[in-house]
Design an enzyme around this catalytic site. Structure first.
Site: not given
Length: 346
Positions: A124, A309
């Site tokens: 992430d 992201d």
């Protein structure tokens, strides 16, 4: 510290295990895709919660308890205000989008401890900490759902060092709690990062059914230290400092009906054609960049910024701008303030 991110954009599909370093010096990790039925189940669960909140707000408006703002796993913006949360629950707001870790789809395998214990994690770029569930973790899956979660047992690791500092991340739907520990972390089967500070989660209730049904155990943040809780150095920075990667770069190759792959230490040039265009970061916290324009249908933003992201499948932005985008493409708001569009219209 200096390191770079490159994402090869294409459709992501299923893959399996981790691969080790090859002759080109790159560390390769295969990526797996979270199935569509898990995404649908989580979406339905969240809509159900929003409906219950709306009913409760109608019957007991004085009894609504809001979630306090705290450290966010995504390093996201503050929680919506009381008025915004109430409006979402009552279906009055078409502008507030709730961004949530459990919307992440793609994950791979790493190992913690000696001998190594394996975990599937989401890689992430929107956060910076590594965490996995510990044994006796509450709300950390059930054996009859995907075989349950892999849980870390530090008593079985000869390299474990106690830290004990509290680890607490707040979500819009709840929180995740645990404590920090230190141990070795292994990437791609044989790349061992020594003395990595990470969190053992003792309660993952805030992730809801999206986590329970998901085939991932935890998360490995690829953001910068400015987003890291507990002053923990990131896994990738420690890999760089310990001389375990060739270069300060990592790259996602997102497969189209074939395996996806995450490489550490450089870019696999066999995964793309053409030249790489490098974009300057605005600040070393998020992977935040300047965008010349965002367009959808008749909407055009002009110059703005955004973050890259890898841990979410949602498109998020300022409330008013998201409302304009939705209107321009015919998307409809749900009880959560999120927008969806009929795929047949695309």
């Amino acid at each position: 510290m200096k390191y770079s991110l490159f994402a090869v954009l294409s459709a992501l599909t299923t893959s399996s295990f981790t691969t080790a370093q090859e002759d080109d010096g790159l560390i390769r990790m295969k990526l797996m895709k979270r199935s569509n039925h898990e995404m649908v189940a989580q979406h339905l669960e969240r809509e159900n919660k929003a409906l219950l909140m709306a009913l409760d707000a109608k019957n007991n408006p004085a009894d609504i308890t809001l979630v306090a703002s705290s450290a966010s796993l995504r390093g996201a913006a503050q929680q919506p205000s009381f008025e915004e949360q109430l409006a979402i629950a009552q279906g009055k707001s078409e502008s507030v989008t709730i961004k949530d870790y459990s919307n992440a789809q793609y994950y791979g395998v790493l190992e913690v401890g000696s001998p190594p214990q394996s975990f599937t994690v989401i890689f992430d770029t929107g956060s910076s900490n590594l965490w996995v569930p510990q044994i006796n973790c509450k709300n950390c899956g059930y054996w009859f759902m995907n075989g349950g979660k892999h849980k870390f047992d530090h008593s079985k690791s000869t390299t474990y060092v106690v830290d004990g500092t509290d680890f607490h991340i707040q979500y819009g739907s709840g929180d995740v709690k645990g404590s920090f520990s230190v141990d070795d972390v292994t990437l791609a089967q044989d790349i061992v990062i020594k003395g990595q500070k990470f969190a053992e989660v003792s309660d993952a209730g805030g992730l809801g059914m999206g986590y329970t049904l998901g085939k991932f155990d935890g998360i490995m943040g690829l953001g910068f230290e400015g987003l890291s809780l507990g002053n923990a150095e990131t896994v990738f920075k420690n890999a760089m400092d310990q001389g375990l990667v060739k270069d300060g770069k990592f790259a996602f190759a997102l497969g189209d009906n074939k395996e996806g792959e995450l490489t550490f230490g450089g870019v696999d040039k066999s995964k793309f054609k053409g030249e790489i265009t490098w974009v300057k970061l605005e600040e070393p916290k998020y992977w935040q960049i300047t965008l010349d324009n965002v367009s959808a249908g008749s909407y055009s933003s002009g110059k703005t910024n955004g973050i890259v992201d890898s841990g979410t499948s949602l498109i998020t932005g300022p409330s008013l701008e998201i409302q304009k985008i939705a209107a321009s493409v015919g998307a409809q708001a749900n009880l959560l303030g999120q927008y969806t569009i009929d795929c047949s219209k695309l």
